[in-house]
Design an enzyme around this catalytic site. Structure first.
Site, mmCIF file in Angstrom:
data_model
loop_
_atom_site.group_PDB
_atom_site.id
_atom_site.type_symbol
_atom_site.label_atom_id
_atom_site.label_comp_id
_atom_site.label_asym_id
_atom_site.label_seq_id
_atom_site.Cartn_x
_atom_site.Cartn_y
_atom_site.Cartn_z
ATOM 1 C CB ALA A 67 -0.882 -0.007 1.233
ATOM 2 C CD GLU A 133 1.317 -5.801 5.468
ATOM 3 O OE1 GLU A 133 2.128 -6.707 5.772
ATOM 4 O OE2 GLU A 133 0.559 -5.883 4.492
HETATM 5 C C1 HXC Z 1 4.969 4.545 -0.697
HETATM 6 C C2 HXC Z 1 6.980 3.691 -1.384
HETATM 7 C C3 HXC Z 1 6.626 2.405 -0.911
HETATM 8 C C4 HXC Z 1 5.343 2.247 -0.313
HETATM 9 C C5 HXC Z 1 8.607 2.304 -1.755
HETATM 10 N N1 HXC Z 1 8.208 3.581 -1.896
HETATM 11 N N2 HXC Z 1 7.656 1.558 -1.167
HETATM 12 N N3 HXC Z 1 6.154 4.745 -1.277
HETATM 13 N N4 HXC Z 1 4.556 3.345 -0.223
HETATM 14 N N5 HXC Z 1 4.899 1.080 0.119
HETATM 15 C C6 HXC Z 1 8.933 4.693 -2.499
HETATM 16 C C7 HXC Z 1 10.052 5.187 -1.606
HETATM 17 O O1 HXC Z 1 9.568 6.090 -0.642
HETATM 18 C C8 HXC Z 1 10.964 5.840 -2.610
HETATM 19 O O2 HXC Z 1 10.454 7.105 -3.007
HETATM 20 C C9 HXC Z 1 10.827 4.939 -3.830
HETATM 21 O O3 HXC Z 1 9.588 4.258 -3.675
HETATM 22 C C10 HXC Z 1 11.940 3.920 -3.905
HETATM 23 O O4 HXC Z 1 11.991 3.198 -2.680
HETATM 24 P P1 HXC Z 1 13.337 2.969 -1.850
HETATM 25 O O5 HXC Z 1 12.944 2.627 -0.469
HETATM 26 O O6 HXC Z 1 14.268 4.114 -2.033
HETATM 27 O O7 HXC Z 1 13.924 1.705 -2.610
HETATM 28 P P2 HXC Z 1 14.841 0.545 -2.057
HETATM 29 O O8 HXC Z 1 15.935 1.093 -1.200
HETATM 30 O O9 HXC Z 1 15.199 -0.248 -3.257
HETATM 31 O O10 HXC Z 1 13.906 -0.354 -1.103
HETATM 32 C C11 HXC Z 1 12.869 -1.096 -1.657
HETATM 33 C C12 HXC Z 1 11.902 -1.573 -0.528
HETATM 34 C C13 HXC Z 1 11.479 -0.349 0.326
HETATM 35 C C14 HXC Z 1 12.609 -2.594 0.347
HETATM 36 C C15 HXC Z 1 10.710 -2.225 -1.224
HETATM 37 O O11 HXC Z 1 11.004 0.683 -0.562
HETATM 38 C C16 HXC Z 1 10.408 -0.663 1.321
HETATM 39 O O12 HXC Z 1 10.636 -1.276 2.351
HETATM 40 N N6 HXC Z 1 9.163 -0.242 1.022
HETATM 41 C C17 HXC Z 1 8.040 -0.399 1.937
HETATM 42 C C18 HXC Z 1 7.574 -1.831 1.959
HETATM 43 C C19 HXC Z 1 6.418 -2.027 2.930
HETATM 44 O O13 HXC Z 1 6.542 -1.765 4.133
HETATM 45 N N7 HXC Z 1 5.277 -2.453 2.412
HETATM 46 C C20 HXC Z 1 4.051 -2.605 3.196
HETATM 47 C C21 HXC Z 1 3.242 -1.331 3.132
HETATM 48 S S1 HXC Z 1 1.831 -1.422 4.183
HETATM 49 P P3 HXC Z 1 11.084 8.474 -2.458
HETATM 50 O O14 HXC Z 1 10.351 9.535 -3.185
HETATM 51 O O15 HXC Z 1 10.867 8.465 -0.992
HETATM 52 O O16 HXC Z 1 12.542 8.387 -2.835
HETATM 53 C C22 HXC Z 1 0.746 -2.318 3.327
HETATM 54 C C23 HXC Z 1 -0.583 -2.509 4.011
HETATM 55 C C24 HXC Z 1 -1.551 -3.212 3.096
HETATM 56 O O17 HXC Z 1 0.977 -2.766 2.260
HETATM 57 C C25 HXC Z 1 -2.905 -3.088 3.657
HETATM 58 C C26 HXC Z 1 -3.932 -3.429 2.608
HETATM 59 C C27 HXC Z 1 -5.281 -2.935 2.965
#
Ligand code: HXC
Length: 259
Positions: A67, A133
């Site tokens: 998300a 999450e």
């Molecule tokens: C918003 C995101 C994002 C996310 C990455 N980005 N994931 N933006 N929401 N989930 C953005 C970053 O902020 C960044 O933009 C750009 O994408 C590149 O990401 P980086 O982190 O710089 O890349 P990297 O170092 O390669 O790391 C990749 C990654 C990391 C490991 C996937 O981005 C990460 O941990 N993302 C979050 C993963 C996560 O927690 N997912 C669960 C979300 S909660 P900027 O502009 O900042 O440079 C969820 C709830 C679902 O999904 C509920 C359903 C109802």
């Protein structure tokens, strides 16, 4: 013509529509608009008889990183309660035609849940599945505690959801989460080939078989077997069944008309 902003629609080829998630600058984070567009595209595909199977893909490097956390941060409890996203997920859940997810790279959080909504997952060797999450002080909210555990089993699902540990493609294959591993550059092609293979069958048989398979998650065995028998009986009325059996007898390839 692609009228969407956060997804890309491919040409319909051999009755297969490919939908690509298209927010590369944010690792395809599933913002509200992306999910809304995905639901709209699936709604349109539902009523388009030219489409018999759908492939959902990300890029060669990332499927979806979950998300959109920045968007999520703006919602309080009432905002989450009134969120329109559950209705978009419902569209995916209720979609009657087969969906294949072509997953390369990260499929995290909502990205993993999106892949789990698909009927079949084909993954590149670089795929990483996770429900991180818990690291954000939250938990999965689009089926991650329900679909995942039914697919990979208790221990692995608990490890992924409670510890936030990410699994690789090999572990995903061993646990039954995915059907196949490919080279990352071949994932979409393989998923599309498989979708075209499915699309070559009778649409009625595909729909009823998918429905019966998914019912197994919902019903006790006795009820599921009864549903299966009813679906099997309904198919006896289809022209495609006659054609399929006739083609076998005549040692030729069946030509299904989806009636
Ligand atoms: C918003 C995101 C994002 C996310 C990455 N980005 N994931 N933006 N929401 N989930 C953005 C970053 O902020 C960044 O933009 C750009 O994408 C590149 O990401 P980086 O982190 O710089 O890349 P990297 O170092 O390669 O790391 C990749 C990654 C990391 C490991 C996937 O981005 C990460 O941990 N993302 C979050 C993963 C996560 O927690 N997912 C669960 C979300 S909660 P900027 O502009 O900042 O440079 C969820 C709830 C679902 O999904 C509920 C359903 C109802």
């Amino acid at each position: 013509m692609n009228t969407y902003q956060d997804i890309l629609l491919g040409e319909i080829e051999q009755s297969v529509l490919t939908i690509s998630l298209n927010r590369p600058e944010f690792h395809n984070a599933l913002c509200n608009n992306l999910l809304k567009e995905l639901a709209q595209a699936l709604d349109a595909a539902s009523s388009n008889a030219d489409i018999k199977c759908v492939v959902i893909s990300g890029s060669e490097k990332v499927f979806a990183a979950g998300a959109d956390i920045k968007e999520m941060a703006k919602l309080d409890a009432i905002g989450v309660l009134q969120d329109t996203r559950p209705q978009y997920w419902d569209t995916l859940r209720k979609f009657k035609k087969p969906i294949i997810a072509a997953v390369n790279g990260y499929a995290l959080g909502g990205g993993c849940e999106l892949a789990c909504h698909a009927d079949i997952i084909i993954a590149g060797s670089n795929a990483k599945f996770g429900q991180p999450e818990i690291n954000l002080g939250i938990m999965p909210g689009a089926g991650g505690t329900q679909r995942l555990i039914r697919t990979v089993g208790k221990s692995l699902a608990m490890k992924m959801v409670l510890a936030g540990e990410v699994i690789d493609a090999e572990t995903a294959l061993q646990s039954g989460l995915i059907a196949e591993i490919t080279q990352p550059e071949a994932t979409l092609e393989r998923a599309t080939k498989l979708a075209q293979q499915i699309a070559g069958k009778s649409a009625i048989a595909i729909q009823l078989a998918k429905q019966a398979l998914l019912e197994s998650f919902e019903t006790p065995l006795e009820t599921g077997l009864s549903l299966e028998r009813k679906a099997f009986t309904i198919l006896a009325a289809s022209e495609d069944r006659q054609e399929g059996i006739q083609a076998f007898m005549e040692k030729r390839k069946a030509v299904f008309k989806d009636v």
